[in-house]
Motif scaffolding. Structure first.
Motif, PDB file in Angstrom:
ATOM      1  N   GLN A  15       0.851  -1.186   0.000  1.00  0.00           N
ATOM      2  CA  GLN A  15       0.000   0.000   0.000  1.00  0.00           C
ATOM      3  C   GLN A  15       0.889   1.240   0.000  1.00  0.00           C
ATOM      4  O   GLN A  15       2.046   1.192   0.402  1.00  0.00           O
ATOM      5  CB  GLN A  15      -0.948  -0.013   1.209  1.00  0.00           C
ATOM      6  CG  GLN A  15      -0.269  -0.223   2.561  1.00  0.00           C
ATOM      7  CD  GLN A  15       0.189   1.053   3.244  1.00  0.00           C
ATOM      8  OE1 GLN A  15      -0.208   2.158   2.852  1.00  0.00           O
ATOM      9  NE2 GLN A  15       1.020   0.926   4.270  1.00  0.00           N
ATOM     10  N   ASP A  18      -0.211   4.703   3.996  1.00  0.00           N
ATOM     11  CA  ASP A  18       0.209   4.782   5.401  1.00  0.00           C
ATOM     12  C   ASP A  18       1.680   4.421   5.535  1.00  0.00           C
ATOM     13  O   ASP A  18       2.052   3.246   5.488  1.00  0.00           O
ATOM     14  CB  ASP A  18      -0.654   3.838   6.248  1.00  0.00           C
ATOM     15  CG  ASP A  18      -0.292   3.882   7.733  1.00  0.00           C
ATOM     16  OD1 ASP A  18       0.531   4.731   8.117  1.00  0.00           O
ATOM     17  OD2 ASP A  18      -0.845   3.061   8.494  1.00  0.00           O
ATOM     18  N   GLN A  20       3.533   4.330   8.072  1.00  0.00           N
ATOM     19  CA  GLN A  20       3.838   3.546   9.265  1.00  0.00           C
ATOM     20  C   GLN A  20       3.181   2.170   9.222  1.00  0.00           C
ATOM     21  O   GLN A  20       3.429   1.327  10.081  1.00  0.00           O
ATOM     22  CB  GLN A  20       3.365   4.294  10.525  1.00  0.00           C
ATOM     23  CG  GLN A  20       3.903   5.706  10.661  1.00  0.00           C
ATOM     24  CD  GLN A  20       5.421   5.765  10.640  1.00  0.00           C
ATOM     25  OE1 GLN A  20       6.082   4.926  11.252  1.00  0.00           O
ATOM     26  NE2 GLN A  20       5.969   6.744   9.940  1.00  0.00           N
ATOM     27  N   GLY A  21       2.356   1.929   8.236  1.00  0.00           N
ATOM     28  CA  GLY A  21       1.596   0.687   8.171  1.00  0.00           C
ATOM     29  C   GLY A  21       2.358  -0.443   7.488  1.00  0.00           C
ATOM     30  O   GLY A  21       3.361  -0.230   6.790  1.00  0.00           O
ATOM     31  N   ILE A  22       1.846  -1.650   7.685  1.00  0.00           N
ATOM     32  CA  ILE A  22       2.441  -2.829   7.056  1.00  0.00           C
ATOM     33  C   ILE A  22       2.282  -2.736   5.539  1.00  0.00           C
ATOM     34  O   ILE A  22       1.222  -2.370   5.034  1.00  0.00           O
ATOM     35  CB  ILE A  22       1.762  -4.108   7.577  1.00  0.00           C
ATOM     36  CG1 ILE A  22       2.074  -4.298   9.064  1.00  0.00           C
ATOM     37  CG2 ILE A  22       2.207  -5.329   6.798  1.00  0.00           C
ATOM     38  CD1 ILE A  22       1.327  -5.447   9.696  1.00  0.00           C
ATOM     39  N   TYR A  24       3.868  -0.733   3.383  1.00  0.00           N
ATOM     40  CA  TYR A  24       4.025   0.560   2.722  1.00  0.00           C
ATOM     41  C   TYR A  24       5.187   0.544   1.729  1.00  0.00           C
ATOM     42  O   TYR A  24       6.264  -0.008   1.991  1.00  0.00           O
ATOM     43  CB  TYR A  24       4.263   1.679   3.731  1.00  0.00           C
ATOM     44  CG  TYR A  24       4.604   2.998   3.050  1.00  0.00           C
ATOM     45  CD1 TYR A  24       3.596   3.760   2.460  1.00  0.00           C
ATOM     46  CD2 TYR A  24       5.925   3.426   2.955  1.00  0.00           C
ATOM     47  CE1 TYR A  24       3.890   4.945   1.799  1.00  0.00           C
ATOM     48  CE2 TYR A  24       6.232   4.608   2.286  1.00  0.00           C
ATOM     49  CZ  TYR A  24       5.217   5.367   1.714  1.00  0.00           C
ATOM     50  OH  TYR A  24       5.528   6.536   1.041  1.00  0.00           O
ATOM     51  N   SER A  53       2.924  -4.583  13.306  1.00  0.00           N
ATOM     52  CA  SER A  53       1.799  -4.587  14.240  1.00  0.00           C
ATOM     53  C   SER A  53       1.040  -5.906  14.260  1.00  0.00           C
ATOM     54  O   SER A  53      -0.006  -5.996  14.876  1.00  0.00           O
ATOM     55  CB  SER A  53       0.834  -3.449  13.882  1.00  0.00           C
ATOM     56  OG  SER A  53       0.371  -3.592  12.547  1.00  0.00           O
TER      57      SER A  53
END
Length: 368
Positions: A15, A18, A20-22, A24, A53
């Motif tokens: 993705q 985000d 900070q997201g998984i 990215y 996370s």
């Protein structure tokens, strides 16, 4: 999002929103081949691991699907940390599928130890832990030792079915699959992210074996009793062996103590003068002292003479907890989960082991 938008390194959906997201990746990465997320890019090029996370339940949810399939399961354990890298709940998600047990990192075991003895020991230990594998193999995924024999066995036992490679974090699953890809396909670059940091693979990674079946690299289950989860990146490199471990022999009198850095300690309480043979990373410093001085030494020199841990890591390092053992059999290993083991050759010794709260300590039949 389509299958093509998965990171080829860790298996998660990519993705771009985000940071900070998984999964990215910057938008520019979508135009490149192979597609790789920022986390895998930094791990591959800078050896920089970023926390994720996902929870233990997330990992287990992914693995639980294996029992619903008709497949061959390849269970990989770290032969240097057999007990710490064991998956005690394996039967819950394997179902009726056959299991091959593979001991990785065999290159760390002293060359004087015959492979046949280690395999026999693995069969015995697996049975004690409730698993009856179809066959047992010893490999070094990093060096390629034993890979060809194992690949032949996988082809024999799978009988055209899918293959799931399972294990806890840090056992070398992804390294093994990368080795298989390099040895038996036209791929020359690693297509799976590998690291000695826990929790690298984040989802199932599909590697086609033929037109109808695949090999799947699964996320590593995190065994929280391993030392790796109580130290930082710098210390993890110190305690993780990368080459053949050299035995260190200490002749101890009663009331003497061995410190393994500042991470663990062994107090020899009684049993007469005897040898303690230590098998741990060659980079880890072992310090001997008198038992009566051990507490003061730990309190005054942790992070200095006794290191790792050190620096910022000291602030959150858990207290050491005692485990008392009496050695009743010849050739017994005292195991420090994720750190190594100490072999006692004769019965009768009484010892007290100190490990961080939450880290496993146990006795077993000697591996060597």
């Amino acid at each position: 999002m389509t299958e093509a938008m998965k990171c080829i390194g860790c298996g998660v959906l990519v993705q771009t929103e985000d940071k900070q997201g998984i999964g990215y990746a910057p938008p520019s990465a979508l135009e490149k081949e192979p597609l790789i997320c920022q986390r895998c890019f930094r791990l591959k090029h800078y050896n920089d691991i970023q926390d994720v996370s996902l929870t233990d339940d997330d990992f287990l949810r992914i693995l639980n699907g294996i029992g619903q399939t008709d497949a061959l399961v390849v269970k990989i354990v770290d032969i240097f940390d057999f007990n710490g890298s064991w998956l005690p709940g394996l039967h819950r998600f394997v179902g009726g599928n056959k299991v091959l047990l593979v001991g990785n990192k065999a290159d760390l075991i002293p060359k004087s130890v015959k492979a046949e003895k280690v395999i026999h020991w693995m069969k015995y230990s697996a049975k004690q832990l409730g698993l009856k594998p179809e066959d047992v193999f010893l490999i070094s995924a990093a060096k390629g030792n034993g890979i060809e024999e194992l690949a032949g066995a996988i082809e024999h036992y799978r009988e055209g079915r899918d293959v799931y490679v399972v294990g806890c974090t840090n056992v070398g699953k992804s390294t093994f699959i990368n080795r298989m890809i390099k040895q038996f396909s036209d791929e020359t670059e690693n297509v799976i992210t590998t690291s000695h940091f826990p929790g690298t693979t984040l989802d199932l990674i599909d590697i086609p074996l033929d037109d109808e079946s695949s090999m799947y690299d699964t996320p590593g289950i995190i065994n929280h009793h391993q030392m790796a989860h109580f130290v930082d990146k710098k210390s993890l490199k110190v305690i993780t062996p990368t080459k053949e471990v050299k035995a260190m022999v200490f002749q101890l009198n009663e009331q003497q103590t061995l410190f393994f850095g500042g991470l663990a300690r062994l107090d020899y309480v009684s049993g007469g003068r005897r040898s303690f043979v230590c098998y741990m990373s060659n980079h880890l410093k072992i310090h001997r002292t008198k038992l009566e001085k051990a507490n003061d030494l730990y309190e005054n020199h942790l992070g200095e003479l006794l290191t790792p841990p050190s620096g910022e890591e000291l602030k959150e390092f858990p207290e050491l907890v005692k485990h008392e053992f009496t050695i009743h059999e010849r050739k017994t290993d005292i195991v420090f989960s994720g750190l190594g083991w100490v072999t006692v050759n004769e019965p009768g010794a009484k010892v007290v082991v100190h490990v961080p709260k939450g880290v496993g300590a146990s006795l077993r039949r000697s591996l060597i």
